[in-house]
Each structure stands twice: as C-alpha cells, then as structure tokens.
Design an enzyme around this catalytic site. Sequence first.
Site, PDB file in Angstrom:
ATOM      1  CB  SER A  96     104.689  30.086  -6.836  1.00  0.00           C
ATOM      2  OG  SER A  96     103.824  31.209  -6.829  1.00  0.00           O
ATOM      3  CE1 TYR A  98     107.277  31.561  -2.344  1.00  0.00           C
ATOM      4  CE2 TYR A  98     106.096  32.499  -4.213  1.00  0.00           C
ATOM      5  CZ  TYR A  98     106.212  31.525  -3.231  1.00  0.00           C
ATOM      6  OH  TYR A  98     105.277  30.525  -3.151  1.00  0.00           O
TER       7      TYR A  98
END
Length: 319
Positions: free
Chosen positions: A187, A200
Amino acid sequence: MDFMELSFISLGAAVVVFYGVKLLLFSRMLYPKVWFPMSKSFFTSMGEWAVVTGGSDGIGRAYAFELAGQGTNVVILSRTKEKLDQVAKEIEDATGQKVKVIVADFTEENVFAEIEDNLKDLNIGVLVNNVGILPSYIPSKFLETTDLEQTITKVINCNVKTMAKMCKIILPGMENRGKGVIVNISSGVACIPSPIYTLYAASKVFVERFSQGLQAEYKDKGIIIQTVAPFGVSTQMTGYQQANMVTLTAKEFVKSSLQYLTAGDKTYGSICHIVLGWFLQSAPLQLLHADSIHNGLKDYVKKRLRVRSTKSLRQCKSH
C-alpha cells in the site's frame, strides 16, 4: 584553484549527476511500454495457471480478469463462495479460460493445508498475493481500534502470514521450472510512518521488505518478485470512492501496474501514484503527522461512508 574550491566543485558535480540519474530513471516511468516492454505471450510462458488471493472483488478481481485475458487459467481464492462462483463465471464467459475457485478465510489460522492440496497438481506461473484487510474502515489510533486483540490477529494472519504461506506453497514449483512471477500487493501508506493506519501500514511494510528480500534470493532463478503499492483505488476497501485522476478504477490500476512488472522490485503501479509517493516521502513528517491532517482524513472517510450508505439505501428502495 585551492583544495576547498575543488572540493565544492566536485560536490556540486556529484549532486548534479545524482539528481540527473534520478530524473532519467523517473522519466522512464512515463513510458513503460517503451522502457519495460513485454511480449503478448509473457504470462502464458510463465505457466498455465495464475493464482490470485482476494480474487472475488476489487484489485484481485481485476488481476484475475486481466491475467485470464492474457491467456492464463486462473485460481481465485476468497471467503465467499457465491461471489467466487459469480466472478469465475464472468471470467470464463469473457475470456474462455478455465477458472478454479477455492474458499478460504485468510483471517483464520489453519487454511493452508487445503489450499496446498488443491494447488499441488497445477503448473502455476503467476501468483498475486492481493488479499488484505483494514483494521477498520474509519482510521483510528492503535488503542482506539475496536476488538483490538482479535483485530491484531486477523490483520497479521491476512496481510502478513498469508503472503508468506502462499509463497511457501507456490515458489518451489517456480524455482524448479526456473521461471515465474509473484506480485505482492502492499500500500502507498507504507511509504512513510502512517499514524491512524499504524497496524495496517506496518503489515504492508512487511510485504515490501519480504518481497525485496525474496527477489534478491530468487532473481537468479528466473523469478520476478515485485511489490505493488497503490494509493487510491476505487474498491470496497476504500468505500468505492469516485474514480478520478488520482483514484483509479481497479481495472485501470491493474492494467497500468502490469506495465511496470519488469521495472524493479517495487512500483506504485501508475504514474500518478508514483508522483504521490515521491511527494509524501519528500514532505516533512511533522506536517503529515499533524492532528489537523488526521482529523480531516477521519472526517473525509466518515463522510464518504455516509454517502455510500445513502446510495445503497436508495438502490434498495428502487428495487
């Protein structure tokens, strides 16, 4: 010319050369088809099958469609059989390729023995480790996360353990055949320390470091291992935010990212995301970590979720 003057001139020349090389490398990203060309048979030459985790929706679904369109048969894995079967039928109808579905909830502990058994006889040339979860849709500080103990386990199982386990299952066959492609989805938020996305983002840093180390270990075996680190893509995870110049549809992003497959061990997948990554890494962390930025982001996500809920309600009423 004295020593100090010569030193400054040499330093200036070195800086010019350094940034000139960086500019040249960046300019290549503007023309991936020119600098990183791939033959039409590239993916089929790797093997008969491609495996995509999280393949029933979003980026994973787009990878499955694109790889099938390139001529490979596809295995898609996710936790909802109905969605998997629907996507499998859509891919088969659109491409004529075989599609195999495997139901697996990657947040759970013991799912890999059955997966390995289902994949053992397949000639797998491409693995896309796409599956991943957010701790919550609305970003929050670590200790404010709902059901924190359970969430830690689920995020690590899904975002970290699954990638390593799937590589353990599929990489030996690639090594034996001396070819293969592994794409691990990270990401863009992992490019800097990301408060309110701490768990995350940290899980996605693992994805990047694991992938880069693995590429160094197996590059000479003819295997390409690459991290792809998108920013905004219109998927369920992002609340299906409206596509624009920065936020791409899953189909657009996947088509773009595959053009950079031979560009190195990490890519942001599209030119707009490459620029965004450069900007974030250049901006002062004090600015990016300001409470006003975090509060604004939370409010934006909440508003987006409200709009999404309203649209869903209207669609339900219209049926």
